[in-house]
Design an enzyme around this catalytic site. Structure first.
Site, PDB file in Angstrom:
ATOM      1  N   HIS A  71     -10.533  -5.957   8.417  1.00  0.00           N
ATOM      2  CA  HIS A  71     -11.589  -6.137   7.463  1.00  0.00           C
ATOM      3  C   HIS A  71     -12.809  -5.089   7.679  1.00  0.00           C
ATOM      4  O   HIS A  71     -13.678  -5.220   6.749  1.00  0.00           O
ATOM      5  CB  HIS A  71     -11.722  -7.401   6.822  1.00  0.00           C
ATOM      6  CG  HIS A  71     -10.679  -8.130   6.368  1.00  0.00           C
ATOM      7  ND1 HIS A  71      -9.585  -8.534   7.130  1.00  0.00           N
ATOM      8  CD2 HIS A  71     -10.351  -8.595   4.987  1.00  0.00           C
ATOM      9  CE1 HIS A  71      -8.501  -9.422   6.286  1.00  0.00           C
ATOM     10  NE2 HIS A  71      -9.296  -9.148   4.929  1.00  0.00           N
ATOM     11  N   GLU A  86       0.858  -1.142  -0.066  1.00  0.00           N
ATOM     12  CA  GLU A  86      -0.050   0.022   0.123  1.00  0.00           C
ATOM     13  C   GLU A  86       0.954   1.250   0.112  1.00  0.00           C
ATOM     14  O   GLU A  86       0.527   2.286  -0.613  1.00  0.00           O
ATOM     15  CB  GLU A  86      -0.952  -0.158   1.215  1.00  0.00           C
ATOM     16  CG  GLU A  86      -2.208  -0.938   1.052  1.00  0.00           C
ATOM     17  CD  GLU A  86      -1.811  -2.446   1.388  1.00  0.00           C
ATOM     18  OE1 GLU A  86      -2.700  -3.248   1.126  1.00  0.00           O
ATOM     19  OE2 GLU A  86      -0.695  -2.735   1.816  1.00  0.00           O
TER      20      GLU A  86
END
Length: 327
Positions: free
Chosen positions: A129, A60
């Site tokens: 998540h 990322e």
């Protein structure tokens, strides 16, 4: 009017943006052939090629760092972060670099970059998540932070975000990806305008993203008890549409802010402070907050007890109304 799911509305919004400007590039983990973990970018690589829909390594920080360089060279990247909790490796790039470049260059440089982040719980996922980390980025000057809650807003807001010359963190409520709704061909408001979804004379609920549907359901339930409860969709978290918030607070005299993130140091606290300072003499009760508890996100088996639901929202409305009675 055309009917889309929220997820497919974002797809079509990205398609429109890419057709309108060949500088728009979509990049992220599995966004190409797979179409993204939620299939939001499905079909875009087929239509625009792998030079404009780029499958990146699982890094990322590298995704955002590369996108910053592209934006400085005149491109308009749209980066996908697969899940909310995966954004942290890129945190330094976002808050130390991306957010500061315009200020650091005295306005001579702009970074038109969109970071798409699926947000929130409700899908039975594992750790990292289901997080709601909006406050981190809203607290950072130089970033715009928005959150769609329905297909029409998703379609138009993603296009408006791409057109912004400032970096935009674009939150997508993952448990609403499959909600269907009509999408109009023309946007009915600007990116940072709140939407009054329902007027109410007794109290107003303020929500964004995944909790807008919760607030609307609570409003309907309150009507059965004889109360008129309005609903406002923030849409923009930073900047806040304080003009709309002040107006609805002054009309009803009571406000409850609902979000999935912890109430501690959350967006609701900022709204409560703003409304208390600016509407003190119009308020009949303190601005109340309903959110998740100040705990790490729990296992999926107990997430329903962790997330704010209709009953918790109604309890806050009752508390707000009881302040007036006590006075």
């Amino acid at each position: 009017m055309t009917t889309f799911t929220l997820g497919s509305a974002i797809t079509e919004g990205l398609r429109k943006a890419m057709e309108a400007d060949d500088r728009v590039i979509v990049m992220g983990e599995d966004v190409g052939a797979l179409g993204g973990v939620f299939r939001v970018t499905d079909g875009l690589q087929k239509d625009f090629g792998d030079s404009r829909v780029v499958d990146t390594p699982l890094a990322e920080s590298g995704i955002i760092g590369t996108a910053i360089g592209l934006a400085l060279r005149g491109y308009r990247p749209v980066c996908e972060i697969q899940f909310d909790g995966f954004v942290y490796p890129a945190f330094d790039q976002i808050v130390s670099q991306l957010a500061k470049i315009r200020s650091r260059s005295a306005g001579s440089l702009s970074v038109p970059l969109v970071i798409r982040i699926p947000v929130g719980g409700g899908i039975g996922a594992v750790e990292h998540h289901s997080e709601s980390n909006e406050a981190y980025f809203a607290h950072t000057a130089g970033l715009r932070v928005v959150s769609c809650s329905n297909p029409n807003d998703a379609f138009h807001m993603i296009q408006q975000a791409v057109l912004s010359d400032d970096p935009v963190v674009f939150y997508e409520p993952k448990r609403r990806y499959w909600d269907r709704g009509e999408v109009s061909p023309v946007a009915d408001r600007q990116l940072h305008q709140a939407a009054i979804l329902k007027e109410g004379s007794d109290c107003v609920l303020v929500a964004h993203g995944p909790t807008v549907a919760t607030a609307l359901a609570a409003s309907v339930a309150a009507e059965e008890d004889g109360y008129s409860v309005g609903v406002v969709d923030l849409r923009s978290i930073s900047p806040l549409d304080t003009e709309t918030l002040r107006a609805v607070a002054a009309r009803s005299g009571r406000m409850v802010v609902v979000h999935e993130a912890s109430t501690f140091m959350g967006i609701g606290a900022e709204i409560a402070a703003e409304i208390t300072e600016s509407c003190f003499f119009e308020l009949e009760a303190p601005v109340l907050r309903v959110g998740a508890y100040n705990l790490p996100y729990p296992p999926a088996s107990v997430e329903d007890a962790f997330l704010p639901d209709v009953d918790r929202v109604l309890h806050a409305v009752e508390r707000s109304l009881s302040f007036s009675e006590e006075r």
